[in-house]
Design an enzyme around this catalytic site. Structure first.
Site: not given
Ligand code: PEP
Ligand code: MG
Length: 544
Positions: A188, A431, A502
């Site tokens: 992240h 996911e 996303c």
């Molecule tokens: C993902 O897992 O692709 C996502 C968009 O969420 P995050 O990266 O915040 O876990």
């Molecule tokens: Mg995610």
């Protein structure tokens, strides 16, 4: 000139002074001292410095967000003067003849544990404050930059690793670049660097940390992943040229502002932006995003030292909705857990946190926290075009439970005479492999799907996204992952629902045509990538 090599995660360069950031979990060694008095003196000096920092932080936060937000630093200032805490530290220094940082660390641990064990949830949350204040005093004692420090000037942050909470609480206006010794490109922290459009190099190696000091000069190349310590003039010039060439590329893309994201043969797709904070809204508007496809609302929690109230959250969501002027804004409910740890949640330590209580699971286990967010979201929905999305769904019953909660809250708001928009869409993140595999059962229950390819890849390929050693095994184009995306797409469309992507894969333009041919309806990317993806879409001819 010394060169270290890591992985560049955002195409930009920066040159500037270094601030070495110490993590929350500073390792403090026990050292014997023959002169406890000088340790007591060091302690007093460190406390004075900590107090100055806290006053500055409180002032800055009060000016930026209001007095309620600044209160936490006032609590920290009071703790700094807490008699029991101070006596315990001093007693340990004098009776055990140990260094001040050790006495502070041990006392901090003891007090934090004591608060965590209390029944009252307010007192439990103070445990994180004790840890914060302890880390701050230790950082002052060791003359290092604490993760909650006030950055006095623009700097290149160098750290062993950065947690999402640490990254989120940095003053973004003063960060020229991030460099971490450890970490992976899918973390992240890397995602945040991209969404803030700040150059970043991840995994530059542990030797870097022993080679750098606060104030040293460094050049960071987010294209190649090079970190050049004490760069010569030629290097500095080359960095500036690279940056201006990239800026020129972006400038040329600006001509696509206001144009449709449509293929040569007329297939339209929506290109939206991913954000983690209202601060990213400038970039969203500048790059002409067609909506917000993912607002990672957990960063609202990670930036703070206590739960954001319903009113605070409502104000943020409303601002984002109003700024988007009727364009769709998808807000993801809090995805705390795994790498996104938040002290005041007092989460249980887990052996495998990525497989533990995270996202929707945490929300279902702690409905008192979830309800506050859902109320804030629904209230804000009256001010724009909102979608609410739930992360980490693996079971039908989880979604049923969440939808039941929402129904109850809507009734509650009606009873209170508070309006919300009944056009608010609900959706889930795809996911986990489970959610893709049962997408035909989930699709009838929601309005949309959004594929989180970052986690979908992690869970499908059994590659921890935090562990850089797994990167060679983590093929983001792996057919297993792409098959799951296809499966979710078919389920959504066969039930008349829309589907977006996303995860970071949405900005991988080598896959844009593939996604369009699957029928994906929306791609949501870091704001700075919106026009790049629009450009790719406009060059594709699906009739060929
Ligand atoms: C993902 O897992 O692709 C996502 C968009 O969420 P995050 O990266 O915040 O876990
Ligand atoms: Mg995610």
């Amino acid at each position: 000139m010394t060169v270290f090599k890591g992985k560049g995660v955002n195409k930009a360069t920066a040159v500037g002074k270094i601030a070495v950031l110490t993590g929350q979990e500073t390792v403090v060694k026990r050292e014997r001292t023959d002169c406890p008095d000088s340790e007591l003196e060091r302690l007093e000096k460190a406390k004075t410095e900590a107090e100055i920092q806290l006053k500055e932080l409180a002032k800055k936060v009060r000016e930026e967000t209001g007095s309620a937000e600044a209160e936490i630093f006032e609590i920290h200032m009071m703790m700094l003067e807490d008699e029991d805490y101070n006596n315990a530290v001093k007693e340990m220094i004098t009776s055990q003849k140990v260094n001040a940082e050790y006495a502070v660390a041990v006392t901090g641990d003891n007090f934090a544990q004591m608060f965590a064990d209390m029944e009252d949830s307010y007192m439990q949350a103070r445990s994180a404050d004790v840890k914060d204040i302890t880390n701050r005093i230790i950082a002052c004692l060791t003359d290092s930059t604490s993760s909650q420090a006030v950055l006095r000037e623009p700097v290149v942050i160098i750290a062993d690793d950065l947690s999402p909470a640490e990254t989120a609480s940095l003053d973004k206006g003063k960060v020229l670049a991030f460099v971490t010794a450890k970490g992976s490109v899918n973390s992240h922290t890397a995602i945040l660097a991209r969404s803030m459009d700040i150059p970043a190099v991840i995994g530059a190696g542990e030797e870097l940390l022993s080679a750098v000091r606060d104030g040293d000069f460094v050049a960071v190349d987010g294209f190649t992943g090079e970190v050049i310590l004490n760069p010569d003039e030629k290097t500095v010039k080359a960095m500036a040229q690279k940056l201006s060439a990239e800026k020129e590329k972006k400038r040329l893309l600006q001509s696509l502002k206001g144009k449709a994201s449509v293929t040569v043969d007329g297939r339209k797709i929506s290109i939206c932006a991913n954000i983690g904070s209202v601060d990213n809204m400038g970039e969203v508007l500048l790059n002409d995003a067609e909506g917000i496809g993912l607002f990672r609302s957990e960063f609202l929690y990670l930036e703070k030292n206590d739960f954001p109230t319903e009113q605070e959250q409502f104000a943020v969501y409303r601002r984002v909705l109003e700024s988007m002027g009727g364009k769709k804004v998808i807000i993801r409910t809090l995805d705390i857990g795994a790498d996104k740890q938040c002290g005041y949640f007092n989460l249980k330590k887990e052996e495998n946190p990525a497989l533990g209580i995270r996202g929707a699971r945490l929300c279902l286990n702690r409905p008192e926290i979830f309800r506050v967010q859902l109320r804030a979201l629904l209230r804000a929905s009256a001010y724009g075009n909102m979608g609410i999305m739930f992360p980490m769904i693996t079971n039908v019953w989880e979604l049923e439970e969440i939808l039941r909660l929402i129904k109850g809250i809507k009734k509650e708001l009606e009873g209170e005479g508070i309006s919300y928009s009944d056009k608010t869409e609900t959706g889930i993140m795809i996911e986990t492999p489970a959610s893709a595999l049962i997408s035909h059962r989930l699709a009838p229950m929601v309005d949309f799907f959004s594929v989180g390819t970052n986690d979908l890849t992690q869970y499908t390929l059994a590659c921890d996204r935090q562990n850089s050693d797994t990167e060679p095994f983590c093929d983001t184009h792996h057919e297993a992952v792409l098959s799951l995306v296809k499966m979710a797409c078919e389920s959504a469309h066969s039930h008349g629902k829309w589907i977006g992507i996303c995860g970071e894969l949405a900005s991988d333009t080598s896959l844009t045509e593939y996604f369009l041919r699957l029928g994906i309806d929306e791609l949501s990317v870091p704001p700075a990538d919106v026009l790049k993806v629009r450009d790719a879409v406009r060059r594709i001819d699906l009739s060929e």
